[in-house]
Design a protein around this motif. Sequence first.
Motif, PDB file in Angstrom:
ATOM      1  N   LEU A  13       0.872  -1.293   0.095  1.00 22.99           N
ATOM      2  CA  LEU A  13       0.472  -0.169  -0.198  1.00 22.99           C
ATOM      3  C   LEU A  13       0.848   1.200  -0.119  1.00 22.99           C
ATOM      4  CD1 LEU A  13      -2.868   0.583   0.284  1.00 22.99           C
ATOM      5  CD2 LEU A  13      -2.531   1.311   3.431  1.00 22.99           C
ATOM      6  N   TRP A  14       2.130   0.979   1.069  1.00 21.76           N
ATOM      7  CA  TRP A  14       3.101   2.437   1.087  1.00 21.76           C
ATOM      8  C   TRP A  14       3.701   2.397  -0.261  1.00 21.76           C
ATOM      9  CZ3 TRP A  14       1.376   5.965   4.099  1.00 21.76           C
ATOM     10  CH2 TRP A  14       1.167   6.337   5.184  1.00 21.76           C
ATOM     11  N   ALA A  15       4.049   1.539  -0.709  1.00 28.81           N
ATOM     12  CA  ALA A  15       4.869   1.320  -2.012  1.00 28.81           C
ATOM     13  C   ALA A  15       3.973   1.993  -3.372  1.00 28.81           C
ATOM     14  CB  ALA A  15       4.647   0.228  -2.427  1.00 28.81           C
ATOM     15  N   GLY A  16       2.245   1.491  -3.377  1.00 32.13           N
ATOM     16  CA  GLY A  16       1.810   1.950  -4.341  1.00 32.13           C
ATOM     17  C   GLY A  16       1.173   3.940  -4.337  1.00 32.13           C
ATOM     18  N   LEU A  17       1.391   3.996  -3.340  1.00 34.32           N
ATOM     19  CA  LEU A  17       0.969   5.656  -2.892  1.00 34.32           C
ATOM     20  C   LEU A  17       2.658   6.018  -3.102  1.00 34.32           C
ATOM     21  CD1 LEU A  17      -0.448   5.658   1.106  1.00 34.32           C
ATOM     22  CD2 LEU A  17      -1.339   6.702  -1.420  1.00 34.32           C
ATOM     23  N   ALA A  18       3.724   5.817  -3.019  1.00 35.34           N
ATOM     24  CA  ALA A  18       4.734   6.264  -3.248  1.00 35.34           C
ATOM     25  C   ALA A  18       5.043   6.298  -4.454  1.00 35.34           C
ATOM     26  CB  ALA A  18       6.254   5.998  -2.178  1.00 35.34           C
ATOM     27  N   ALA A  19       5.097   5.762  -5.608  1.00 38.48           N
ATOM     28  CA  ALA A  19       4.866   5.453  -6.674  1.00 38.48           C
ATOM     29  C   ALA A  19       3.642   6.683  -6.781  1.00 38.48           C
ATOM     30  CB  ALA A  19       4.177   4.403  -7.366  1.00 38.48           C
ATOM     31  N   LEU A  20       3.033   7.125  -6.655  1.00 38.41           N
ATOM     32  CA  LEU A  20       1.637   7.509  -7.722  1.00 38.41           C
ATOM     33  C   LEU A  20       2.582   9.296  -7.219  1.00 38.41           C
ATOM     34  CD1 LEU A  20      -1.734   5.986  -6.813  1.00 38.41           C
ATOM     35  CD2 LEU A  20      -1.344   6.987  -9.120  1.00 38.41           C
ATOM     36  N   ALA A  21       2.632   9.346  -5.452  1.00 39.84           N
ATOM     37  CA  ALA A  21       3.209  10.525  -6.045  1.00 39.84           C
ATOM     38  C   ALA A  21       4.428  10.824  -6.457  1.00 39.84           C
ATOM     39  CB  ALA A  21       3.816  10.937  -3.954  1.00 39.84           C
ATOM     40  N   ALA A  22       5.399   9.711  -6.775  1.00 40.93           N
ATOM     41  CA  ALA A  22       6.499  10.283  -7.341  1.00 40.93           C
ATOM     42  C   ALA A  22       6.271  10.309  -8.764  1.00 40.93           C
ATOM     43  CB  ALA A  22       7.597   8.797  -7.548  1.00 40.93           C
ATOM     44  N   GLY A  23       5.213  10.239  -9.565  1.00 41.99           N
ATOM     45  CA  GLY A  23       4.618   9.523 -10.907  1.00 41.99           C
ATOM     46  C   GLY A  23       4.303  11.186 -10.788  1.00 41.99           C
ATOM     47  N   ALA A  24       3.178  11.668 -10.151  1.00 45.85           N
ATOM     48  CA  ALA A  24       2.517  12.698  -9.703  1.00 45.85           C
ATOM     49  C   ALA A  24       3.810  14.011 -10.434  1.00 45.85           C
ATOM     50  CB  ALA A  24       1.992  13.343  -9.155  1.00 45.85           C
ATOM     51  N   VAL A  25       4.667  14.220  -9.512  1.00 44.80           N
ATOM     52  CA  VAL A  25       5.618  15.351  -9.404  1.00 44.80           C
ATOM     53  C   VAL A  25       6.083  15.398 -10.556  1.00 44.80           C
ATOM     54  CG1 VAL A  25       8.181  15.713  -8.422  1.00 44.80           C
ATOM     55  CG2 VAL A  25       6.097  15.332  -6.804  1.00 44.80           C
ATOM     56  N   LEU A  26       7.110  13.541 -11.302  1.00 43.97           N
ATOM     57  CA  LEU A  26       7.561  13.612 -11.767  1.00 43.97           C
ATOM     58  C   LEU A  26       6.345  14.270 -13.509  1.00 43.97           C
ATOM     59  CD1 LEU A  26       9.425  10.536 -12.527  1.00 43.97           C
ATOM     60  CD2 LEU A  26      10.792  13.284 -12.901  1.00 43.97           C
ATOM     61  N   CYS A  27       5.347  14.082 -13.547  1.00 39.97           N
ATOM     62  CA  CYS A  27       4.386  14.739 -14.449  1.00 39.97           C
ATOM     63  C   CYS A  27       4.847  15.990 -14.574  1.00 39.97           C
ATOM     64  CB  CYS A  27       3.521  13.967 -14.159  1.00 39.97           C
ATOM     65  SG  CYS A  27       3.061  12.538 -15.470  1.00 39.97           S
ATOM     66  N   VAL A  28       4.349  16.671 -13.407  1.00 42.82           N
ATOM     67  CA  VAL A  28       4.289  17.564 -13.484  1.00 42.82           C
ATOM     68  C   VAL A  28       5.813  18.892 -13.481  1.00 42.82           C
ATOM     69  CG1 VAL A  28       3.962  20.095 -11.774  1.00 42.82           C
ATOM     70  CG2 VAL A  28       2.478  18.281 -11.351  1.00 42.82           C
ATOM     71  N   ALA A  29       6.782  18.473 -12.947  1.00 43.83           N
ATOM     72  CA  ALA A  29       7.855  19.372 -13.359  1.00 43.83           C
ATOM     73  C   ALA A  29       8.472  18.554 -15.218  1.00 43.83           C
ATOM     74  CB  ALA A  29       9.139  18.098 -12.776  1.00 43.83           C
ATOM     75  N   GLY A  30       7.849  17.650 -16.018  1.00 36.23           N
ATOM     76  CA  GLY A  30       7.686  17.718 -17.466  1.00 36.23           C
ATOM     77  C   GLY A  30       7.005  18.563 -17.321  1.00 36.23           C
ATOM     78  N   TRP A  31       5.800  19.112 -17.887  1.00 32.79           N
ATOM     79  CA  TRP A  31       4.979  19.576 -17.953  1.00 32.79           C
ATOM     80  C   TRP A  31       5.265  20.630 -17.798  1.00 32.79           C
ATOM     81  CZ3 TRP A  31       2.562  23.878 -14.981  1.00 32.79           C
ATOM     82  CH2 TRP A  31       1.830  24.083 -16.070  1.00 32.79           C
ATOM     83  N   TYR A  32       5.924  21.682 -16.506  1.00 30.39           N
ATOM     84  CA  TYR A  32       6.371  22.390 -16.418  1.00 30.39           C
ATOM     85  C   TYR A  32       8.106  23.456 -17.065  1.00 30.39           C
ATOM     86  CZ  TYR A  32       8.410  26.796 -14.493  1.00 30.39           C
ATOM     87  OH  TYR A  32       9.057  28.345 -13.476  1.00 30.39           O
ATOM     88  N   GLY A  33       8.250  21.678 -17.337  1.00 35.09           N
ATOM     89  CA  GLY A  33       9.658  22.024 -18.194  1.00 35.09           C
ATOM     90  C   GLY A  33       9.531  21.918 -19.433  1.00 35.09           C
ATOM     91  N   MET A  34       8.633  21.395 -20.257  1.00 36.50           N
ATOM     92  CA  MET A  34       7.976  21.900 -21.794  1.00 36.50           C
ATOM     93  C   MET A  34       7.344  23.122 -22.051  1.00 36.50           C
ATOM     94  SD  MET A  34       6.659  17.886 -22.482  1.00 36.50           S
ATOM     95  CE  MET A  34       4.978  18.387 -22.606  1.00 36.50           C
ATOM     96  N   SER A  35       6.599  23.396 -21.140  1.00 45.26           N
ATOM     97  CA  SER A  35       5.972  24.770 -21.087  1.00 45.26           C
ATOM     98  C   SER A  35       6.799  26.215 -21.845  1.00 45.26           C
ATOM     99  CB  SER A  35       5.290  24.730 -20.056  1.00 45.26           C
ATOM    100  OG  SER A  35       6.024  25.146 -18.635  1.00 45.26           O
ATOM    101  N   GLY A  36       7.862  26.070 -21.068  1.00 43.14           N
ATOM    102  CA  GLY A  36       8.552  26.791 -21.308  1.00 43.14           C
ATOM    103  C   GLY A  36       9.988  26.928 -22.478  1.00 43.14           C
ATOM    104  N   GLU A  37       8.988  25.825 -23.304  1.00 43.63           N
ATOM    105  CA  GLU A  37      10.268  25.565 -24.365  1.00 43.63           C
ATOM    106  C   GLU A  37       8.942  26.084 -25.916  1.00 43.63           C
ATOM    107  OE1 GLU A  37      13.375  25.012 -24.810  1.00 43.63           O
ATOM    108  OE2 GLU A  37      13.464  24.802 -22.360  1.00 43.63           O
ATOM    109  N   ARG A  38       9.641  26.538 -26.537  1.00 45.12           N
ATOM    110  CA  ARG A  38       8.613  26.515 -27.590  1.00 45.12           C
ATOM    111  C   ARG A  38       8.944  25.876 -28.683  1.00 45.12           C
ATOM    112  NH1 ARG A  38       9.750  32.395 -31.347  1.00 45.12           N
ATOM    113  NH2 ARG A  38       7.913  32.136 -32.315  1.00 45.12           N
ATOM    114  N   PHE A  39       9.667  25.478 -29.328  1.00 44.08           N
ATOM    115  CA  PHE A  39       9.872  24.058 -30.375  1.00 44.08           C
ATOM    116  C   PHE A  39      10.701  23.051 -29.593  1.00 44.08           C
ATOM    117  CE2 PHE A  39      12.460  27.815 -31.609  1.00 44.08           C
ATOM    118  CZ  PHE A  39      11.765  28.670 -33.220  1.00 44.08           C
ATOM    119  N   ALA A  40       9.197  21.564 -30.524  1.00 38.76           N
ATOM    120  CA  ALA A  40       8.916  20.778 -30.428  1.00 38.76           C
ATOM    121  C   ALA A  40      10.705  20.211 -29.906  1.00 38.76           C
ATOM    122  CB  ALA A  40       8.617  19.911 -31.040  1.00 38.76           C
ATOM    123  N   GLU A  41      11.463  20.241 -30.641  1.00 40.28           N
ATOM    124  CA  GLU A  41      12.340  19.367 -29.916  1.00 40.28           C
ATOM    125  C   GLU A  41      13.644  19.741 -28.910  1.00 40.28           C
ATOM    126  OE1 GLU A  41      13.476  22.777 -33.124  1.00 40.28           O
ATOM    127  OE2 GLU A  41      12.126  20.841 -32.989  1.00 40.28           O
TER     128      GLU A  41
END
Length: 153
Positions: A13-41
């Motif tokens: 149960l705790w491993a599942g919660l930790a994986a969900l939290a880490a995945g959410a943090v990574l998705c938010v970090a990826g979205w934030y990093g991509m949002s500052g870049e204009r070009f797809a590459e």
Amino acid sequence: MRTARPRTVRPVLWAGLAALAAGAVLCVAGWYGMSGERFAERQLPYLASCTVPGAALIVAGTVLLTHARSALATSRVEELYALLVAVGPDGSPQDPGPLASSEALLMIPGGTLWHRADCPLVAGKPEAVPADARAITADGLGPCPICEPPAGS
């Protein structure tokens, strides 16, 4: 009586919660990093290093939480089963015997079954009347499945 299964469920149960939290943090970090870049590459490194692994962690966390939930439900069902059924020393269920053991037979006027006098379905009911063999055959009454009166009566 508690089973050992809930102790093994908590780490999952705790491993599942930790994986969900880490995945959410990574998705938010990826979205934030991509949002500052204009070009797809220039967005691809954020997609490859954060968003895709984050989504994979969210899926893995969901699978772990589902497994923990089903294991916890199974352990609760096993506990309820142990409470309802007497278990012998070898782990096999033991028959508790009939609910009623009286030899006197009763019926409810207008009913379809005949019962033992101490059957929980008729015990203490003032409208229960004695059932004789003539009434049983004439009215077509069947035996109660709860108190299991003798078939030859």
